[in-house]
Write a protein that holds these residues in place. Structure first.
Motif, short mmCIF file in Angstrom:
data_model
loop_
_atom_site.label_atom_id
_atom_site.label_comp_id
_atom_site.label_asym_id
_atom_site.label_seq_id
_atom_site.Cartn_x
_atom_site.Cartn_y
_atom_site.Cartn_z
N ASP A 178 0.81 -0.88 0.19
CA ASP A 178 -0.04 -0.15 0.16
C ASP A 178 1.16 1.46 -0.02
O ASP A 178 0.61 1.94 -0.50
N ALA A 179 2.07 1.30 1.05
CA ALA A 179 2.88 2.97 1.45
C ALA A 179 3.59 2.15 -0.46
O ALA A 179 3.22 3.95 -0.56
N THR A 192 0.86 10.03 2.24
CA THR A 192 0.12 8.77 2.52
C THR A 192 1.16 7.26 2.46
O THR A 192 1.01 6.59 3.37
N ASP A 227 2.73 7.52 5.81
CA ASP A 227 2.20 7.51 6.97
C ASP A 227 1.79 5.48 7.00
O ASP A 227 1.81 5.77 8.10
N LYS A 228 2.42 4.92 5.94
CA LYS A 228 1.74 3.53 5.65
C LYS A 228 3.27 2.92 5.88
O LYS A 228 3.34 1.84 6.21
#
Length: 398
Positions: free
Chosen positions: A126-127, A138, A141-142
């Motif tokens: 996801d990152a 984002t 954060d991931k």
């Protein structure tokens, strides 16, 4: 992303000094037709990384590394922007949907079936997905929790964002820390980037031994840019045929992955080394052509010379003229000099004394002397010289 390696400029020179000497001898040999001579040795563009960040699969969670300084403190200067609207797989300049697929539907023909998707065993990252879409905060954060737990792929991604200042304040020291952590964890991209940092010695203390070790390991792990740079190191530290032979496998791997500098070097190595198998020697012009098509102006110069002189393949004056024209218009001084000769001798083009004089003026201004072209220029009329100078003054690099 493209990555330059200033500290390896001397290594590029070392390579060219080895292969240009051998290749220029062949270029200077007399063959049928006019030989425009050998090309003076010039330094190519800095080594470039044509690849993109490729995180490895996540590591099992480990101990949180000790962090000193700003590695965990990100100055968020902008919020994530929305990705562009995509319809039909394409984006128009004004953001409207591309109508091509609708035209296809209006033809009354059903859309073909989509090919079956390849099975994906790993969990999606996801990152990195957020990074690819431009959602950098984002991605931070991931990636940050995973990086703290010792995931080398997340550490490399976090370092990349910090080193380039993507959505956060640029932080070379913090990026160096995370690249170092990723290198210790064995991530190929992290090892390559940290090797560069260790070589430059600006953010961390210079350590050539450790840098070479990480560069070699990244190359062996398949990082294309590391493969090219490790080949350069081998050439620099092992002069002559031995170094070129040692470096050849790494040039080959990097060339296959699309590194134009490696394609150019491989063409020269195949051409220069006597013990290279015939099937590889026969591909020398192919690799030079691929590097030329990638926009490497030194390869464009040599491709033109090889074609004009019939080196490593048949002569083709017109195609050679086109490649030399491309390199000359991009500002390659040697190509400008050689292009003047082609215009004088009507090789691959019609004779044009003013155009020949223009390219001579440009190359002479750049410091490349040529007695033959000087005599030619002085033999022109005053009006022709004036026209050539006016055209040279209006010249802009392509």
């Amino acid at each position: 992303m493209r990555e330059t390696l200033p500290i390896l400029r001397l290594l590029s020179l070392a390579l060219l000094a080895g292969v240009s000497l051998l290749s220029s001898v062949a270029l200077a040999q007399e063959e049928d037709g006019l030989d425009i001579g050998e090309a003076p040795v010039i330094i190519p563009a800095d080594p470039a990384d044509a690849g993109t960040l490729q995180p490895s699969p996540s590591n099992p969670a480990g101990a949180t590394p000790e962090v000193d300084g700003d590695a965990l403190e990100l100055d968020r200067r902008v919020r994530d922007s929305q990705p562009p609207v995509m319809k039909g797989g394409k984006i128009s300049p004004d953001g409207e949907a591309d109508q091509g697929i609708n035209i296809y539907l209006r033809m009354g023909t059903p859309l073909p079936e989509l090919p079956p998707e390849r099975p994906f065993a790993d969990e999606p990252d996801d990152a990195y997905g957020a990074f690819q879409r431009g959602l950098f905060l984002t991605a931070v954060d991931k990636a940050m929790p995973r990086a703290q737990l010792g995931d080398p792929a997340a550490q490399t991604l976090l370092a990349e964002i910090m080193s380039r200042g993507l959505g956060v304040k640029r932080d070379p020291k913090g990026a160096a820390f995370w690249y170092g952590q990723a290198a210790q964890g064995g991530d190929p991209a992290g090892m390559f980037k940290y090797a560069l940092i260790l070589m430059e010695g600006q953010v961390v203390e210079r350590d050539k031994k450790k840098a070479d070790d990480y560069m070699r390991r990244a190359a062996e792990a398949g990082n294309a840019s590391a493969q090219f740079n490790w080949a350069q190191i081998l050439v620099s530290e092992n002069p002559g045929v031995r170094g070129l032979t040692m470096a050849m496998p790494f040039y080959e791997k990097a060339a296959e992955q699309g590194i134009a500098d490696a394609q150019y070097a491989l063409a020269q190595v195949y051409s220069a080394l006597k013990d290279v198998p015939k099937e590889k020697k026969d591909r020398a012009r192919e690799w030079m052509h691929r590097a030329a098509r990638a926009g490497f102006d030194t390869a464009q110069l040599d491709m033109g010379l090889w074609l004009v002189n019939g080196y490593n393949g048949p002569r083709d004056y017109e195609l050679g003229f086109r490649w030399l024209s491309i390199a000359a218009k991009r500002g390659n001084v040697v190509a400008q000099n050689r292009l003047a000769h082609l215009y004088i001798n009507a090789l691959g083009t019609s004779p044009n004394p003013v155009e020949a004089a223009k390219w001579y003026v440009l190359s002479r201004r750049a410091g490349l002397k040529d007695v033959g072209l000087e005599d030619f220029y002085l033999g022109l009329t005053e009006e022709q010289q004036k026209q050539a100078i006016d055209q040279a003054n209006r010249f802009r690099r392509g």
